[in-house]
Enzyme design. Sequence first.
Site, short mmCIF file in Angstrom:
data_model
loop_
_atom_site.label_atom_id
_atom_site.label_comp_id
_atom_site.label_asym_id
_atom_site.label_seq_id
_atom_site.Cartn_x
_atom_site.Cartn_y
_atom_site.Cartn_z
N LEU A 133 34.24 9.67 22.35
CA LEU A 133 33.36 8.82 21.55
C LEU A 133 31.95 9.36 21.77
O LEU A 133 31.62 9.80 22.86
CB LEU A 133 33.40 7.37 22.05
CG LEU A 133 34.69 6.56 21.82
CD1 LEU A 133 34.53 5.16 22.42
CD2 LEU A 133 35.01 6.45 20.34
N ASP A 134 31.12 9.32 20.73
CA ASP A 134 29.72 9.68 20.90
C ASP A 134 29.15 8.85 22.06
O ASP A 134 29.57 7.72 22.29
CB ASP A 134 28.91 9.33 19.65
CG ASP A 134 29.27 10.20 18.46
OD1 ASP A 134 30.05 11.15 18.63
OD2 ASP A 134 28.77 9.91 17.35
N ARG A 135 28.15 9.39 22.70
CA ARG A 135 27.55 8.69 23.84
C ARG A 135 27.06 7.29 23.45
O ARG A 135 27.23 6.34 24.22
CB ARG A 135 26.36 9.53 24.34
CG ARG A 135 25.68 8.93 25.55
CD ARG A 135 24.78 9.95 26.21
NE ARG A 135 23.51 10.12 25.54
CZ ARG A 135 22.45 9.36 25.76
NH1 ARG A 135 22.52 8.34 26.60
NH2 ARG A 135 21.31 9.60 25.14
N THR A 176 28.17 5.39 21.03
CA THR A 176 29.22 4.55 20.44
C THR A 176 29.96 3.82 21.55
O THR A 176 30.27 4.41 22.59
CB THR A 176 30.21 5.43 19.64
OG1 THR A 176 29.49 6.17 18.66
CG2 THR A 176 31.27 4.59 18.94
N ASP A 208 26.87 13.35 22.51
CA ASP A 208 28.13 13.79 23.06
C ASP A 208 28.03 15.29 23.13
O ASP A 208 27.16 15.88 22.59
CB ASP A 208 29.27 13.42 22.11
CG ASP A 208 28.99 13.92 20.72
OD1 ASP A 208 28.76 13.09 19.85
OD2 ASP A 208 28.96 15.12 20.50
#
Length: 492
Positions: free
Chosen positions: A201-203, A205, A377
């Site tokens: 997951l993106d940082r 998110t 990310d």
Amino acid sequence: EEEPGPGPAGGEEEPGPGEKEEAAPAPKKRRLAAGERYVPPPRELSTGVSFGAAHFAETSYYFEGGLRKVRPYYFDFRTYCKGRWVGRSLLHVFSTEFRAQPLAYYRAAARAGRLRLNEEPVRDLDVVLKNNDFLRNTVHRHEPPVTAQPIQILVEDNEMVVVDKPSSLPVHPCGRFRHNTVIFILGKEHDLKELHTIHRLDRMTSGILMFAKTAEVSKRIDEQVRERQLEKEYVCRVVGEFPEHEVVCEEPILVVSYKVGVCRVDPKGKPCKTIFQRLSYNGKTSVVKCLPRTGRTHQIRVHLQYLGHPIVNDPIYNMEAWGPDRGKGGKIDKTDEELLKALVEEHRSKQSLDILGILEEDLNSSAENKDCGNSSDCTKSAQADPINENSCPAKDTKDLERNDTAACPLNSDTNLETLEKNKELGSCEIQDGQTGEKSSEEKDPLCVECKITRRDPSPKELVMYLHALRYKGAEFEYCSKMPEWAMEDWEE
């Protein structure tokens, strides 16, 4: 899958199978010409050794103002030197490629015994680098703060660990983050070690994040991901009144910068598809369900921006830097370089570069895209960057845990960047384990970061309204609860 253990030199670990030739002492080495420097033969780095007690013990956490903070600590970056540095002096490499620090810093670091070549202290920066030289660089490392919100464990069984990830936490070590990552927190605080990442997951998110406990389980789910059998459902809050009917966006996405972590719609990009369905509208903002059918970096965020409804508090895609329409319809009217500069300027003016996960100094070094230090990310790392075609950073996202020690196979010719760049990340070893701020006697005399006071982000700045709500595969389905900001009656 995880970072190699203590590494390639110094006899700290036994060579693995198949390494006997390389790891064995060289037979009678050939006679060196007068003044020629001997370089020991390289050792293969063992792979698949996960983060363990020694890594977790490097430092500790403390909590302050709704933030989880890492006590600054000493850390070794290690790399084999190969590629375009061969035949150049260490001084020349530092002065031309790693300008994040002045040369005086590198001289001081060498005098302090923090630079080692083949485990011998570097006495002279004029030393000429050779193929297979092994460089170890001790830095004083600072990590950016993340939210103090705990990681909630939703499921733990023999095969899987499923968590609800808070916003602002990277999944695994990457760029400036090491201990402030899901992998390290689970290892240190929940004794969950040797986890295999299945997806990222993106940082920024939040939401469902799955780990496999064994390589077999990881492989099984990987196959489902490849066969597109994994259904993913996200929820977000976007600017304005999103259309009531289902919206499908299939615009291709291109990475603009791996370092800052920015993508945009571009015909040259990779094919993508996201299905959107509005859930509610409160007169200002809409809650939207998102079903990504592909898994490109920042896909949902970029598609929403393109549709003219960026995520309300997206620190990249809802910024003025994109122009008056904030990137709607792909209309940007700036070159990629101008766009990146404008984004960085906008965060600099708000003293919020930490939210991008980068340092001012990161922006000074010569080559973009070198160290996977990007904001949200670590995406493909440097794979697509021509400078780096033979670099160590991950060949796919499953390898990412390996990057951050720069303990890479022999063909790594980039990690000196990470290695040197993170010089300024170090700081103050706190010996007594007390909580709270570092005091003056704990500061490191060489550390640039120790001399700087940075504004802490507020906990609110560390939240982005994008949440992974549900992941469903052939034999599993995991759901997290709807975040507060996604409730119909929620008000900013």
